[in-house]
Design a protein around this motif. Structure first.
Motif, PDB file in Angstrom:
ATOM      1  N   UNK A 205      10.749 -48.387   5.431  1.00 24.18           N
ATOM      2  CA  UNK A 205      10.891 -48.128   4.005  1.00 24.18           C
ATOM      3  C   UNK A 205      10.381 -46.768   3.610  1.00 24.18           C
ATOM      4  N   UNK A 206       9.228 -46.754   2.960  1.00 22.87           N
ATOM      5  CA  UNK A 206       8.758 -45.541   2.306  1.00 22.87           C
ATOM      6  C   UNK A 206       8.580 -44.355   3.247  1.00 22.87           C
ATOM      7  N   UNK A 207       8.110 -44.567   4.461  1.00 21.86           N
ATOM      8  CA  UNK A 207       7.859 -43.449   5.362  1.00 21.86           C
ATOM      9  C   UNK A 207       9.150 -42.817   5.875  1.00 21.86           C
ATOM     10  N   UNK A 208      10.259 -43.510   5.720  1.00 22.53           N
ATOM     11  CA  UNK A 208      11.542 -42.927   6.087  1.00 22.53           C
ATOM     12  C   UNK A 208      12.217 -42.224   4.911  1.00 22.53           C
ATOM     13  N   UNK A 209      11.776 -42.535   3.694  1.00 26.52           N
ATOM     14  CA  UNK A 209      12.473 -42.012   2.520  1.00 26.52           C
ATOM     15  C   UNK A 209      11.614 -41.089   1.665  1.00 26.52           C
ATOM     16  N   UNK A 210      10.396 -40.805   2.109  1.00 23.62           N
ATOM     17  CA  UNK A 210       9.548 -39.847   1.423  1.00 23.62           C
ATOM     18  C   UNK A 210       9.420 -38.585   2.252  1.00 23.62           C
ATOM     19  N   UNK A 211       9.320 -37.449   1.586  1.00 26.68           N
ATOM     20  CA  UNK A 211       9.144 -36.179   2.276  1.00 26.68           C
ATOM     21  C   UNK A 211       7.752 -36.126   2.890  1.00 26.68           C
ATOM     22  N   UNK A 212       7.689 -35.929   4.206  1.00 24.38           N
ATOM     23  CA  UNK A 212       6.412 -35.998   4.905  1.00 24.38           C
ATOM     24  C   UNK A 212       6.511 -35.296   6.255  1.00 24.38           C
ATOM     25  N   UNK A 213       5.580 -34.399   6.583  1.00 19.55           N
ATOM     26  CA  UNK A 213       5.573 -33.815   7.932  1.00 19.55           C
ATOM     27  C   UNK A 213       4.864 -34.765   8.891  1.00 19.55           C
ATOM     28  N   UNK A 214       5.371 -34.837  10.075  1.00 19.38           N
ATOM     29  CA  UNK A 214       4.747 -35.749  11.039  1.00 19.38           C
ATOM     30  C   UNK A 214       4.933 -35.152  12.424  1.00 19.38           C
ATOM     31  N   UNK A 215       3.839 -34.731  13.042  1.00 17.76           N
ATOM     32  CA  UNK A 215       3.912 -34.110  14.348  1.00 17.76           C
ATOM     33  C   UNK A 215       3.420 -35.063  15.423  1.00 17.76           C
ATOM     34  N   UNK A 216       4.061 -34.986  16.560  1.00 14.63           N
ATOM     35  CA  UNK A 216       3.578 -35.711  17.727  1.00 14.63           C
ATOM     36  C   UNK A 216       3.493 -34.729  18.882  1.00 14.63           C
ATOM     37  N   UNK A 217       2.728 -35.077  19.872  1.00 15.34           N
ATOM     38  CA  UNK A 217       2.554 -34.201  21.024  1.00 15.34           C
ATOM     39  C   UNK A 217       3.104 -34.897  22.259  1.00 15.34           C
ATOM     40  N   UNK A 218       4.167 -34.350  22.831  1.00 19.24           N
ATOM     41  CA  UNK A 218       4.820 -34.950  23.991  1.00 19.24           C
ATOM     42  C   UNK A 218       4.799 -33.943  25.129  1.00 19.24           C
ATOM     43  N   UNK A 219       4.166 -34.319  26.257  1.00 21.69           N
ATOM     44  CA  UNK A 219       4.068 -33.432  27.423  1.00 21.69           C
ATOM     45  C   UNK A 219       3.502 -32.068  27.042  1.00 21.69           C
ATOM     46  N   UNK A 220       2.454 -32.105  26.204  1.00 21.00           N
ATOM     47  CA  UNK A 220       1.763 -30.896  25.755  1.00 21.00           C
ATOM     48  C   UNK A 220       2.632 -29.964  24.917  1.00 21.00           C
ATOM     49  N   UNK A 221       3.773 -30.442  24.431  1.00 23.54           N
ATOM     50  CA  UNK A 221       4.629 -29.639  23.562  1.00 23.54           C
ATOM     51  C   UNK A 221       4.626 -30.259  22.167  1.00 23.54           C
TER      52      UNK A 221
END
Length: 433
Positions: free
Chosen positions: A302-318
């Motif tokens: 719901x809300x986390x898919x339809x609100x403007x929000x930056x979200x970073x993850x770290x995959x293989x140090x990238x």
């Protein structure tokens, strides 16, 4: 429309319903079939301890809760089996010709839906009017306020009462409940998709509209409005219904009658939330706040898919940056985000955002003045750019500069609870208007 990070803007809730349905299906598959599996459906109930509210927590191991979970387990197995047979048969007659579009198919469908509704009476009961059952003569009276709660998916009468009592203890006010009756978790999720895709007002949602409209139009003998404030607490699917109800109210009720409404959602499953702008630049409903756990399956749907929000993850140090939804003005209200999972109103939201002390008998007494989330410092970048409140210590999640851990020491000393209007209602208090 696509963005530089490769993410796509979701179709507006006013868009083609077929496209919306396909978009919801794709979102469901993406967040359900994920790795590790615990980030999918199990995130609804994880973590299910330490039961800070004791028997009021939905998963506390007492007889009523275990019976509720047992009934839900039966419904999950039955509904999954039905869908695995019925859905493919909509497109092919072999190898299950009985379920092709024939009179037999229609009869089976009616039998299944009717039988499911009868069985869920064990969860819902036959009670229609709910209210909190905890009270204390020492609580300060707020006779000009009406507090209304609309529950989410999978909530029968027992969990509904637990939610109402926990809310009453938190805010020291009587809470009325409008029951969004469950038909089982899987059928409830299907209903959510239908509601928000086609803007369909189910009978339960229409009841919410009728009761809220009744309260905002109530008058004293001198024709003065009976309620100075009407506070709506919406959880999960309740936020879908609440958002649709507000859309109807904006179209059918004068602006002056709506200005006393305040809205607070937890784990919202809605794909939009409106509050039109007035000529003076303010909004008709001035106070709207949303609370969401980042690992909550329903919030991600719901809300986390339809609100403007930056979200970073770290995959293989990238560094991989995901920008979620960019539709300005379609999800009005402050967003309070917490880096945990869990969807239960009592066990995963109130227990952590409004943690309570208890006496020697294990009875809940008052909301603690400090807890890990509300007492944390605000990440000013997230607040200034996205109208969202998050912990400064979580900056490695939100930092859009690409510098992991940068600026953690340079953030605001303002605490999250200083931005939360709902926090100002704890323990019977009231915000200054």
């Amino acid at each position: 429309m696509s963005f530089s990070d490769g993410s796509k803007q979701p179709t507006p809730y006013t868009g083609n319903p077929v496209r919306l349905a396909l978009q919801d299906l794709a979102l469901f598959l993406r967040i359900t079939f994920t790795w590790p599996l615990g980030k999918g459906l199990p995130s609804i109930i994880w973590p299910f301890w330490p039961f800070k509210s004791r028997a009021l927590d939905e998963l506390y191991p007492n007889v009523q809760n275990m019976w509720t979970l047992f009934l839900h387990l039966i419904l999950i197995v039955f509904q999954l089996g039905f869908l695995l047979v019925f859905v493919p048969s909509l497109f092919i007659a072999f190898p299950v010709p009985l379920f092709s579009w024939t009179p037999a198919c229609i009869a089976v469908l009616v039998f299944v839906v009717t039988g499911n509704n009868v069985f869920t009476c064990l969860l819902n009961g036959f009670k229609r009017d709910f209210a909190s059952e905890v009270d204390d003569p020492n609580w300060e009276k707020h006779d000009d306020e009406k507090w209304i709660f609309v529950n989410g998916v999978a909530v029968g009468s027992h969990w509904m009462q637990s939610n109402l009592d926990r809310l009453a203890l938190t805010f020291r006010r009587p809470i009325c409940g409008i029951h969004n009756r469950t038909r089982g978790i899987i059928f409830d999720v299907i209903e959510v998709i239908i509601q928000r895709t086609f803007n369909y007002m189910t009978p339960d949602a229409r009841e919410v509209y009728a009761k809220i409209r009744h309260h905002i139009e109530e008058r004293e003998s001198n024709n003065k409005a009976k309620w100075k404030k009407i506070i709506l607490i919406l959880h999960s699917q309740g936020a879908v219904e609440g958002g649709l109800v507000l859309d109807w109210l904006f179209a059918t009720v004068s602006q002056e009658l709506l200005e006393g409404i305040e809205v607070y959602t937890f784990g919202s499953a809605a794909n939009h939330f409106n509050s039109p702008t007035m000529r003076n630049g303010g909004r008709i409903i001035r106070h709207i706040e949303h609370y969401a756990n980042m690992g909550d399956y329903v919030s991600r749907f719901g809300i986390l898919n339809f609100r403007s929000l930056p979200w970073k993850t770290k995959i293989n140090n990238k560094v991989s940056r995901t920008l979620v939804q960019k539709q300005k003005g379609q999800y009005v209200g402050k967003l309070f985000v917490r880096q945990q999972s869990g969807h239960q109103l009592n066990g995963n939201y109130l227990d952590n955002l409004f943690e309570m002390d208890e006496n020697c008998d294990g009875q809940l007494t008052v909301v603690k003045e400090d807890n890990e989330y509300m007492s944390a410092n605000v990440d000013e970048f997230l607040w200034q750019n996205y109208d969202a409140l998050g912990r400064l210590d979580d900056r490695t999640i939100w930092d859009a500069t690409g510098q992991w851990g940068a600026n953690v020491q340079n953030g605001s000393s303002v605490r999250i609870k200083e931005h939360s209007r709902l926090w100002l209602y704890r323990n019977g208090l009231s915000p200054a208007d």
